[in-house]
Structure formats: structure tokens, C-alpha cells
Design an enzyme around this catalytic site. Sequence first.
Site, short mmCIF file in Angstrom:
data_model
loop_
_atom_site.label_atom_id
_atom_site.label_comp_id
_atom_site.label_asym_id
_atom_site.label_seq_id
_atom_site.Cartn_x
_atom_site.Cartn_y
_atom_site.Cartn_z
N ASP A 18 20.87 6.56 -9.84
CA ASP A 18 22.12 5.67 -9.84
C ASP A 18 21.91 4.33 -10.68
OD1 ASP A 18 24.64 4.68 -8.74
OD2 ASP A 18 23.48 3.57 -7.28
N LEU A 19 23.03 3.68 -10.97
CA LEU A 19 22.77 2.40 -11.71
C LEU A 19 22.67 1.01 -10.82
CD1 LEU A 19 22.34 0.88 -14.51
CD2 LEU A 19 24.76 1.22 -14.68
N ASP A 20 23.97 0.89 -10.25
CA ASP A 20 24.02 -0.24 -9.32
C ASP A 20 23.53 -0.57 -8.33
OD1 ASP A 20 26.12 -1.42 -11.44
OD2 ASP A 20 27.55 0.11 -10.76
N THR A 77 24.19 -5.51 -9.90
CA THR A 77 25.60 -5.75 -10.35
C THR A 77 26.48 -6.18 -9.14
OG1 THR A 77 26.05 -3.49 -10.40
CG2 THR A 77 25.80 -4.42 -12.53
N LYS A 98 29.95 -0.74 -2.28
CA LYS A 98 29.06 -0.13 -2.98
C LYS A 98 28.90 1.30 -2.94
CE LYS A 98 25.68 -3.86 -2.13
NZ LYS A 98 24.48 -4.19 -1.42
N GLY A 99 28.78 1.68 -4.15
CA GLY A 99 28.67 3.11 -4.55
C GLY A 99 30.52 3.75 -4.79
N ARG A 146 36.11 2.20 -8.52
CA ARG A 146 36.96 1.02 -8.64
C ARG A 146 38.10 0.97 -7.96
NH1 ARG A 146 38.21 -0.31 -14.76
NH2 ARG A 146 35.74 0.16 -14.75
N SER A 189 26.10 7.80 -12.37
CA SER A 189 26.92 6.55 -11.69
C SER A 189 28.22 6.53 -11.83
CB SER A 189 26.38 5.34 -12.69
OG SER A 189 27.08 4.07 -12.49
N ALA A 190 28.88 5.83 -10.54
CA ALA A 190 30.32 6.00 -10.54
C ALA A 190 31.09 5.01 -11.45
CB ALA A 190 30.83 5.48 -9.12
N SER A 191 30.19 4.04 -12.21
CA SER A 191 30.65 2.90 -13.13
C SER A 191 31.37 3.52 -14.36
CB SER A 191 29.76 1.92 -13.09
OG SER A 191 30.22 0.98 -14.13
N ASN A 211 31.66 1.22 -16.36
CA ASN A 211 30.83 0.07 -17.45
C ASN A 211 29.36 0.40 -17.43
OD1 ASN A 211 33.13 -2.18 -17.56
ND2 ASN A 211 33.19 -1.99 -15.57
N LYS A 266 31.39 10.26 -5.49
CA LYS A 266 30.35 10.51 -4.59
C LYS A 266 31.08 10.32 -3.29
CE LYS A 266 27.09 8.21 -7.49
NZ LYS A 266 26.06 7.27 -7.82
N GLU A 318 19.00 6.67 -5.04
CA GLU A 318 20.52 6.08 -4.60
C GLU A 318 20.41 4.97 -3.77
OE1 GLU A 318 23.57 5.81 -4.33
OE2 GLU A 318 24.16 7.12 -5.82
N ASP A 319 21.34 3.89 -3.66
CA ASP A 319 21.29 2.66 -2.65
C ASP A 319 22.48 2.77 -1.84
OD1 ASP A 319 23.10 2.18 -5.05
OD2 ASP A 319 23.38 0.02 -4.07
C1 BG6 Z 1 29.52 1.73 -8.56
C2 BG6 Z 1 29.25 0.43 -7.83
O1 BG6 Z 1 28.15 1.90 -9.06
O2 BG6 Z 1 30.45 1.60 -9.35
C3 BG6 Z 1 30.62 0.27 -6.96
O3 BG6 Z 1 28.32 0.61 -6.78
C4 BG6 Z 1 31.73 0.08 -8.22
O4 BG6 Z 1 30.60 -0.95 -6.20
C5 BG6 Z 1 31.83 1.57 -8.93
O5 BG6 Z 1 33.11 -0.15 -7.72
C6 BG6 Z 1 32.78 1.56 -10.09
O6 BG6 Z 1 32.27 0.72 -11.14
P1 BG6 Z 1 33.23 0.17 -12.46
O7 BG6 Z 1 32.27 -0.76 -13.06
O8 BG6 Z 1 33.73 1.33 -12.83
O9 BG6 Z 1 34.32 -0.78 -11.75
MG MG Z 2 24.59 2.24 -6.36
#
Ligand code: BG6
Ligand code: MG
Length: 220
Positions: A10-12, A18, A46-47, A50, A115-117, A119, A146, A170-171
Site C-alpha cells: 500500500d502507499l499512503d 500523506t 484512511k484506506g 475519495r 493503492s486506492a489513490s 494520485n 478495499k 497495509e496500514d
Molecule cells: C488511500 C488513502 O490510499 O487513498 C485515503 O489512505 C484516500 O485516505 C485514498 O482517500 C484515495 O486517494 P486519492 O489520492 O485518490 O484521493
Molecule cells: Mg494506507
Amino acid sequence: MGKIKACLFDLDGVIVDTAKYHYIAWRALANELGFEFTEADNEQLKGVSRMRSLDILLGIGGITLSDAEKERLAEKKNENYRRYILQMQPDEILPGAKELLLELKEKGIRIALGSASKNAMTILDRLELTDLFEAIIDGTKVSEAKPNPEVFLKGAAELGVSPEACVVFEDAEAGVEAALAGKMRCVGIGSPDILGKANLVIDGLHQMSYTRLMTLGSDE
Ligand code: BG6
Ligand code: MG
């Protein structure tokens, strides 16, 4: 449980913190909407994706909005968040993370991001870590959040490694659940109170090494 051939990160909260930037951006949005958003509230995000994060935030403020308005606010929060992550430097990589990635690579362990992000690519580029990942599965590549295992199963598939040979780091509780639902082993990063379902819980990647990783394969 078979031999460990790959690690999915996982990233964040695992490779970089972040959460503090997410918090600043979500808090600004809450304040604009006329309510407080605390650091304790931020834990719930967390996790979480968005849009789901926005729903939780609006729930705290007791606000109901149209889908179009929610899209606009999520976009606004993201623009604010990106102002921070675009300034990130490689020294923000959490202790031990880069060292572990390099050691695992050297030992022939395959490495992917899960990662869910949306970004994630921006963050990895800023941290100069992109090249260390053989597969990168992020929020732009999955349809299920997730605790659904999709993000990790796609990572394993892209590496060509069976889930049973993968270990996830994973956190977030939902992330641990996703890993286990995908039939992977999981190392939790954080508190055993929250991540107790993981096979092992540690404070950070500075407490992990190739040798310790291998013990995860032998004790089951
Ligand atoms: C996860 C974070 O990795 O990504 C969440 O833990 C965040 O807090 C999610 O909401 C989505 O991120 P992003 O960058 O797409 O808004
Ligand atoms: Mg995380």
C-alpha cells in the site's frame, strides 16, 4: 502457504505519510461548509476512496448534497491536496521503506504497488520510487475499493505470481481485510488493536527485512 515470491505495498501510510495532507485539504473543505473536522475524524478516511471519504465527511457535518455537487467538492479537495503532494521530496519516504524495497529486489522478490489513490503515480514520481515497482495498481485501475481484494489480485496477476505466494503491507483495516480476502499473507503497519487480523503487525517498514519476511512463510 507456499514460498513467498512477491510483496505488494500500500502507499499512503506505508511508504509515505500523506494522511497529514489529506487532513489539511479535507479540513479546509469542512470549514468552508461550516463545520469542524478533527484529526480523530480523519482516521476514518484512511484506506477509503475519495468519494467514500467525502461521504463520511459530509455525514460528520450532517450535510446532504447532490451527486453533481459532491463531484465538484471532491475535485476541489483534490486540487488542494495536490498542491501539497506536488511539493513532496524523497526525504518524506518513511524510515526503512526504500531500503526494504532495494533489499527485496536484490533477493529476487517481485514488487508491486496496491493503492486506492488516484494520485499514486504523482507521489511515487515525487519520491523517485516509480522504477522500483514492477507493477503499479492504483485507484485509476480498480473498480472495487478495499476490503475487496481486486487491487491486490490485479497486482499479483500483473506480476504473474499466485496470491498464496504474496505478502501485502497495509496500514488500514480495510486493506488487511482485502489482502486476506485475496488469500494473501498480510503485514499490518500500525496498531495491533486495529490491524489484529494481519499475520504480523509492526510499527513501520524499518522493522522488516528479507530474513524476517521469510519467517512469515515458515510459521504456518
Ligand atoms: C488511500 C488513502 O490510499 O487513498 C485515503 O489512505 C484516500 O485516505 C485514498 O482517500 C484515495 O486517494 P486519492 O489520492 O485518490 O484521493
Ligand atoms: Mg494506507
